[in-house]
Design a protein around this motif. Structure first.
Motif, PDB file in Angstrom:
ATOM      1  N   GLN A 196       4.558  -8.798  -8.452  1.00  0.00           N
ATOM      2  CA  GLN A 196       4.519  -7.363  -8.167  1.00  0.00           C
ATOM      3  C   GLN A 196       5.448  -7.058  -6.998  1.00  0.00           C
ATOM      4  O   GLN A 196       5.996  -5.990  -6.877  1.00  0.00           O
ATOM      5  CB  GLN A 196       3.099  -6.929  -7.781  1.00  0.00           C
ATOM      6  N   ASN A 197       5.580  -8.056  -6.149  1.00  0.00           N
ATOM      7  CA  ASN A 197       6.413  -7.924  -4.962  1.00  0.00           C
ATOM      8  C   ASN A 197       7.124  -9.249  -4.804  1.00  0.00           C
ATOM      9  O   ASN A 197       6.943  -9.965  -3.842  1.00  0.00           O
ATOM     10  CB  ASN A 197       5.494  -7.663  -3.779  1.00  0.00           C
TER      11      ASN A 197
ATOM     12  N   CYS B 243      -0.004   4.130  -5.285  1.00  0.00           N
ATOM     13  CA  CYS B 243      -0.058   2.967  -6.180  1.00  0.00           C
ATOM     14  C   CYS B 243      -1.410   2.246  -6.192  1.00  0.00           C
ATOM     15  O   CYS B 243      -2.014   2.003  -5.145  1.00  0.00           O
ATOM     16  CB  CYS B 243       1.041   1.998  -5.770  1.00  0.00           C
TER      17      CYS B 243
ATOM     18  N   PHE C  18       0.796  -1.226   0.000  1.00  0.00           N
ATOM     19  CA  PHE C  18       0.000   0.000   0.000  1.00  0.00           C
ATOM     20  C   PHE C  18       0.830   1.279   0.000  1.00  0.00           C
ATOM     21  O   PHE C  18       0.652   2.144   0.857  1.00  0.00           O
ATOM     22  CB  PHE C  18      -0.999   0.006   1.165  1.00  0.00           C
TER      23      PHE C  18
ATOM     24  N   ARG D  60       6.555   4.054   2.185  1.00  0.00           N
ATOM     25  CA  ARG D  60       7.514   3.044   1.719  1.00  0.00           C
ATOM     26  C   ARG D  60       8.112   2.261   2.899  1.00  0.00           C
ATOM     27  O   ARG D  60       8.693   1.207   2.706  1.00  0.00           O
ATOM     28  CB  ARG D  60       8.639   3.715   0.922  1.00  0.00           C
TER      29      ARG D  60
HETATM   30 FE1  SF4 Z   1       2.672  -0.587  -5.649  1.00  0.00          FE
HETATM   31 FE2  SF4 Z   1       5.097  -1.758  -5.537  1.00  0.00          FE
HETATM   32 FE3  SF4 Z   1       4.216  -0.192  -3.502  1.00  0.00          FE
HETATM   33 FE4  SF4 Z   1       3.107  -2.596  -3.930  1.00  0.00          FE
HETATM   34  S1  SF4 Z   1       5.248  -2.171  -3.317  1.00  0.00           S
HETATM   35  S2  SF4 Z   1       2.020  -0.693  -3.492  1.00  0.00           S
HETATM   36  S3  SF4 Z   1       3.171  -2.714  -6.185  1.00  0.00           S
HETATM   37  S4  SF4 Z   1       4.686   0.448  -5.636  1.00  0.00           S
END
Ligand code: SF4
Ligand code: 5AD
Length: 464
Positions: free
Chosen positions: A226-227, A189, A185, A304
């Motif tokens: 994605q991760n 994004c 999250f 982040r």
């Molecule tokens: Fe989006 Fe990557 Fe953040 Fe997940 S880790 S929310 S896919 S930018």
């Protein structure tokens, strides 16, 4: 699954016989979509469709879409406008043309697509691709179908039989999805909303598909998610495994020459994964590790959950484990509240890391994400100006990295014919294209070369 009456029933037109139908898939966005497009083509091939590269001969056109930034989503609607004209022309010739929207725009917008794009017959989200043949059947009876539910069943268990995958000619490199969705999250994004929460594919399934791909001639596998470094699983004894463990397991497959994975989050780079980079020669020395910003204030607002120093310390540890590793990243400029000082912190981080490759974007407001609610949006002109400065720096690093390969000797994997007869294109360990003389029969082998020259996007080599 929801349905609406079709505005122009597909049924009224003559269908191609079921076993001669052709599907054209246009893929937007990330490698995950490239992989999904292949899986959809596989699923449809069991339904009598063959894939075509020529849109004009298709009976079914699928747009596998991307929703990550506004521009990406808008591209889809302009393509649908053009397809509407094509469908009208077809109808006047009495020929069927069905149109489907799949991928993240389908997931995010669902019914809205039917309203904005009258030519569309089916809208299918990434969690329900295995129901595509069924949706097409319904659409053929004159119903427009929207299927964007999060399936309770595991979509991975609906992948076509491994036997099928074997018979289809693929290249020497392949993507393999091991994980989908994201629980991180980040506030800018849409992925956690379009792809849902994190799901890891079970170890046995991954090993099976990997072996099948290698049996079919694949020499290099790129694990996708994605991760991706949040992948976790259990071995036969019920022991917890992480992505590092998975890479060790895959490295034992006979015939497999190279491994890669993408995309990773800094928070999930654990010790085992760093050890895999230290120990496994076949794990290529290239890591895409997005940081997005170099400012702690902005990183916090982006959710982040690490600082710039955390990231830099991590890079140091990875470089200690694998000194020849090349770094790649993603950056966003103009996140709400970003000041000139915040942006300068990003530039400073880029100078410190020295990237071999990077992707950089202007912040794009995505409806439904927390970032969209923030005040203090940055002026477009400021975003453009910052992006220009950042890209100038990133490109200069990329060119310098390419130049630094000149004179080096290493193995390249021969992937495909070059533009000129007698030339082949291979791939360096650092993902650069390498032009070299050779015969198409050699495609799939690793050869040792010396780099003789570097362009902005590719290298030139001679054999040794
Ligand atoms: Fe989006 Fe990557 Fe953040 Fe997940 S880790 S929310 S896919 S930018
Ligand atoms: N605006 C701009 N860039 C974005 N990305 C993701 N969401 C947005 C957004 N709203 C970028 C991030 C991510 C990459 C795949 O796309 O840099 O890592």
């Amino acid at each position: 699954m929801t349905e609406q009456p079709a505005l122009s029933p597909a049924k009224a037109q003559a269908d191609a016989p079921a076993n001669t139908r052709k599907v054209f898939v246009k893929t937007y966005g990330c490698q995950m979509n490239v992989y999904d497009s292949d899986r959809m083509t596989d699923a449809l091939s069991r339904d009598g469709y063959t894939a075509t590269e020529d849109m004009s001969e298709a009976d079914l056109i699928l747009l596998n879409t991307c929703h990550i930034r506004e521009k990406a989503a808008e591209k889809v609607y302009s393509a649908l406008g053009r397809l509407r004209d094509m469908k009208k022309t077809r109808a006047s010739q009495g020929r069927e043309l069905m149109i489907g929207v799949t991928g993240c725009v389908a997931q995010a917008e669902g019914e809205e697509i039917l309203r904005r794009a009258p030519a569309v017959d089916v809208v299918i989200g990434p969690q329900t691709y295995h129901r595509l043949p069924e949706a097409l059947k319904r659409a053929r009876t004159g119903q427009r179908v929207v299927d964007t539910e999060y399936a309770l069943e595991d979509k991975f268990s609906h992948l076509p039989q491994a036997e099928k995958a074997k018979t289809r000619q693929r290249g020497v490199t392949a993507f393999l999805t091991v994980q989908e969705g994201c629980d991180k999250f980040c506030t800018f994004c849409v992925v956690p909303y379009t792809r849902g929460s994190e799901v890891s594919r079970p170890l046995a399934q991954i090993l099976d598909e990997a072996r099948n791909l290698v049996d079919g001639g694949v020499r290099e596998l790129t694990l996708l998610g994605q991760n991706v470094n949040a992948w976790h699983g259990l071995d036969a004894d019920g022991r917890e495994l992480s992505l590092g463990d998975l890479l060790y397991r895959l490295s034992e497959i006979p015939g497999l020459a190279r491994l890669r994975y993408t995309t990773s989050h800094p928070r999930d780079m654990d010790e085992r994964l760093i050890h895999a980079h230290r120990d496994l020669r076949m794990l290529m020395p290239y890591l895409h590790l997005p940081v997005q910003s170099g400012s702690d204030r902005i990183l916090k607002a982006m959710n982040r959950r690490h600082t710039a120093d955390d990231y830099l310390a991590l890079i140091r540890r990875i470089r200690e484990a694998r000194p020849d590793i090349a770094l790649s990243g993603d950056f966003i400029v103009g996140f709400p509240g970003e000041t000139e000082a915040d942006f300068e912190a990003t530039m400073a981080l880029v100078r410190e890391v020295n990237y071999a490759q990077a992707f950089s974007f202007k912040y794009s407001t995505r409806p439904g994400t927390p970032g969209a609610e923030l005040e203090d949006q940055v002026d477009e002109a400021v975003k453009s100006e910052r992006l220009e400065r950042l890209q100038a720096l990133l490109f200069s690093q990329q060119y310098a990295f390419n130049d630094s390969r000149v004179g080096m000797v290493f193995d390249i994997l021969l992937e495909k014919p070059g533009r000129l007869e007698g030339q082949l294109i291979g791939r360096s360990p650092w993902l650069q294209s390498v032009n070299v003389d050779g015969d198409p029969a050699e495609i799939g082998s690793l050869i040792r070369v010396r780099i003789t020259g570097a362009g902005n996007n590719s290298l030139f080599a001679e054999r040794i």
